[in-house]
Design a protein around this motif. Structure first.
Motif, mmCIF file in Angstrom:
data_model
loop_
_atom_site.group_PDB
_atom_site.id
_atom_site.type_symbol
_atom_site.label_atom_id
_atom_site.label_comp_id
_atom_site.label_asym_id
_atom_site.label_seq_id
_atom_site.Cartn_x
_atom_site.Cartn_y
_atom_site.Cartn_z
ATOM 1 N N LEU A 1 -1.363 0.933 -3.436
ATOM 2 C CA LEU A 1 -1.742 -0.476 -3.398
ATOM 3 C C LEU A 1 -3.165 -0.654 -3.931
ATOM 4 C CD1 LEU A 1 -1.121 -3.399 -2.708
ATOM 5 C CD2 LEU A 1 -1.793 -2.902 -0.337
ATOM 6 N N ALA A 2 -4.075 0.214 -3.523
ATOM 7 C CA ALA A 2 -5.458 0.135 -4.010
ATOM 8 C C ALA A 2 -5.504 0.320 -5.524
ATOM 9 C CB ALA A 2 -6.317 1.177 -3.312
ATOM 10 N N HIS B 1 -3.100 -0.337 -7.670
ATOM 11 C CA HIS B 1 -2.545 -1.561 -8.266
ATOM 12 C C HIS B 1 -3.604 -2.661 -8.310
ATOM 13 C CE1 HIS B 1 0.242 -4.842 -9.121
ATOM 14 N NE2 HIS B 1 -0.436 -5.510 -8.202
ATOM 15 N N LEU B 2 -4.326 -2.851 -7.222
ATOM 16 C CA LEU B 2 -5.345 -3.905 -7.168
ATOM 17 C C LEU B 2 -6.499 -3.611 -8.113
ATOM 18 C CD1 LEU B 2 -5.332 -4.617 -3.335
ATOM 19 C CD2 LEU B 2 -4.317 -6.014 -5.156
ATOM 20 N N ARG B 3 -6.906 -2.340 -8.207
ATOM 21 C CA ARG B 3 -7.973 -1.943 -9.119
ATOM 22 C C ARG B 3 -7.620 -2.271 -10.574
ATOM 23 N NH1 ARG B 3 -8.052 3.296 -7.496
ATOM 24 N NH2 ARG B 3 -9.031 3.224 -5.494
ATOM 25 N N GLU B 4 -6.348 -2.195 -10.920
ATOM 26 C CA GLU B 4 -5.899 -2.412 -12.290
ATOM 27 C C GLU B 4 -5.778 -3.892 -12.652
ATOM 28 O OE1 GLU B 4 -2.256 -0.194 -12.329
ATOM 29 O OE2 GLU B 4 -3.314 1.728 -12.535
ATOM 30 N N GLN B 5 -5.983 -4.786 -11.691
ATOM 31 C CA GLN B 5 -5.883 -6.215 -11.954
ATOM 32 C C GLN B 5 -7.125 -6.701 -12.702
ATOM 33 O OE1 GLN B 5 -2.887 -7.852 -11.002
ATOM 34 N NE2 GLN B 5 -2.527 -5.665 -10.764
ATOM 35 N N ASP B 6 -6.919 -7.704 -13.526
ATOM 36 C CA ASP B 6 -8.028 -8.314 -14.266
ATOM 37 C C ASP B 6 -8.859 -9.205 -13.343
ATOM 38 O OD1 ASP B 6 -7.262 -7.174 -16.696
ATOM 39 O OD2 ASP B 6 -5.895 -8.837 -17.130
ATOM 40 N N TRP C 1 5.512 -10.290 1.710
ATOM 41 C CA TRP C 1 4.331 -11.083 2.034
ATOM 42 C C TRP C 1 4.721 -12.421 2.643
ATOM 43 C CZ3 TRP C 1 0.383 -7.959 1.298
ATOM 44 C CH2 TRP C 1 0.345 -7.084 0.228
ATOM 45 N N GLN C 2 4.067 -12.803 3.734
ATOM 46 C CA GLN C 2 4.189 -14.176 4.223
ATOM 47 C C GLN C 2 3.247 -15.057 3.416
ATOM 48 O OE1 GLN C 2 3.577 -14.214 8.446
ATOM 49 N NE2 GLN C 2 5.491 -13.167 8.851
ATOM 50 N N GLN C 3 2.076 -14.520 3.108
ATOM 51 C CA GLN C 3 1.125 -15.170 2.208
ATOM 52 C C GLN C 3 0.617 -14.082 1.274
ATOM 53 O OE1 GLN C 3 -1.796 -17.169 4.785
ATOM 54 N NE2 GLN C 3 -1.111 -19.026 3.758
ATOM 55 N N ARG C 4 1.078 -14.122 0.025
ATOM 56 C CA ARG C 4 0.715 -13.082 -0.936
ATOM 57 C C ARG C 4 -0.785 -13.144 -1.250
ATOM 58 N NH1 ARG C 4 3.791 -10.553 -4.805
ATOM 59 N NH2 ARG C 4 5.455 -12.050 -4.408
ATOM 60 N N PRO C 5 -1.479 -12.021 -1.078
ATOM 61 C CA PRO C 5 -2.894 -11.994 -1.472
ATOM 62 C C PRO C 5 -3.005 -11.986 -2.993
ATOM 63 C CG PRO C 5 -2.187 -9.827 -0.767
ATOM 64 C CD PRO C 5 -1.037 -10.764 -0.522
ATOM 65 N N LEU C 6 -4.146 -12.381 -3.514
ATOM 66 C CA LEU C 6 -4.357 -12.344 -4.957
ATOM 67 C C LEU C 6 -4.099 -10.925 -5.465
ATOM 68 C CD1 LEU C 6 -7.637 -14.419 -5.343
ATOM 69 C CD2 LEU C 6 -5.316 -15.112 -5.955
ATOM 70 N N GLY C 7 -3.269 -10.802 -6.464
ATOM 71 C CA GLY C 7 -2.964 -9.499 -7.032
ATOM 72 C C GLY C 7 -1.923 -8.704 -6.276
ATOM 73 N N GLY C 8 -1.428 -9.217 -5.174
ATOM 74 C CA GLY C 8 -0.449 -8.492 -4.356
ATOM 75 C C GLY C 8 0.864 -8.307 -5.103
ATOM 76 N N PRO C 9 1.380 -7.082 -5.183
ATOM 77 C CA PRO C 9 2.609 -6.831 -5.914
ATOM 78 C C PRO C 9 3.849 -7.100 -5.071
ATOM 79 C CG PRO C 9 1.780 -4.789 -5.021
ATOM 80 C CD PRO C 9 0.772 -5.858 -4.650
ATOM 81 N N ASP C 10 4.985 -7.249 -5.726
ATOM 82 C CA ASP C 10 6.259 -7.309 -5.000
ATOM 83 C C ASP C 10 6.648 -5.911 -4.536
ATOM 84 O OD1 ASP C 10 6.705 -10.054 -5.304
ATOM 85 O OD2 ASP C 10 7.537 -9.761 -7.306
ATOM 86 N N THR C 11 6.455 -4.940 -5.441
ATOM 87 C CA THR C 11 6.779 -3.538 -5.134
ATOM 88 C C THR C 11 5.744 -2.623 -5.761
ATOM 89 O OG1 THR C 11 8.154 -3.291 -7.105
ATOM 90 C CG2 THR C 11 9.284 -3.947 -5.084
ATOM 91 N N ILE C 12 5.624 -1.428 -5.210
ATOM 92 C CA ILE C 12 4.811 -0.367 -5.814
ATOM 93 C C ILE C 12 5.543 0.952 -5.593
ATOM 94 C CG2 ILE C 12 2.514 -1.437 -5.617
ATOM 95 C CD1 ILE C 12 2.087 0.273 -3.081
ATOM 96 N N GLU C 13 5.183 1.927 -6.370
ATOM 97 C CA GLU C 13 5.700 3.276 -6.181
ATOM 98 C C GLU C 13 4.579 4.112 -5.596
ATOM 99 O OE1 GLU C 13 6.688 6.380 -9.415
ATOM 100 O OE2 GLU C 13 8.506 5.190 -9.129
ATOM 101 N N ALA C 14 4.858 4.751 -4.471
ATOM 102 C CA ALA C 14 3.822 5.543 -3.785
ATOM 103 C C ALA C 14 4.268 6.990 -3.682
ATOM 104 C CB ALA C 14 3.557 4.983 -2.399
#
Length: 95
Positions: free
Chosen positions: A45-46, A48-53, A82-95
């Protein structure tokens, strides 16, 4: 800078800290997985968020040491409800 110094300055810092905490929305996800899986999810998740513009990517702390999936570990797909998606929050990620 020390913990003792911070504690001494806490009465002066408290009002600003309260404003910061009120401005930040904390997302807490209950999990039933073990610590290793949780750390892999946290790292993915971190990343994914780091890669956001823009502000989302720039906000991520570069000095936090996450523990991502090791090469010998099978990937797992994580789906967020997400009940409230944070900015940049993905639907899915691979961990």
């Amino acid at each position: 800078p020390s913990v003792a110094g911070f504690v001494q300055q806490l009465p002066a810092l408290a009002p600003a800290l309260v404003l910061i905490v009120r401005a930040i929305r904390f997302h807490v996800a209950p999990t039933t997985c073990d610590d290793r899986i949780r750390r892999r999810i946290e790292a993915a998740l971190a990343q994914h968020l780091r890669e956001q513009d823009g502000d989302v990517g720039a906000f991520q702390d570069e000095h936090v040491r996450y523990v991502p999936r090791r090469p010998n570990e099978k990937p797992i797909l994580v789906r967020f409800g997400w009940q409230q998606r944070p900015l940049g929050g993905p639907d899915t990620i691979e961990a």
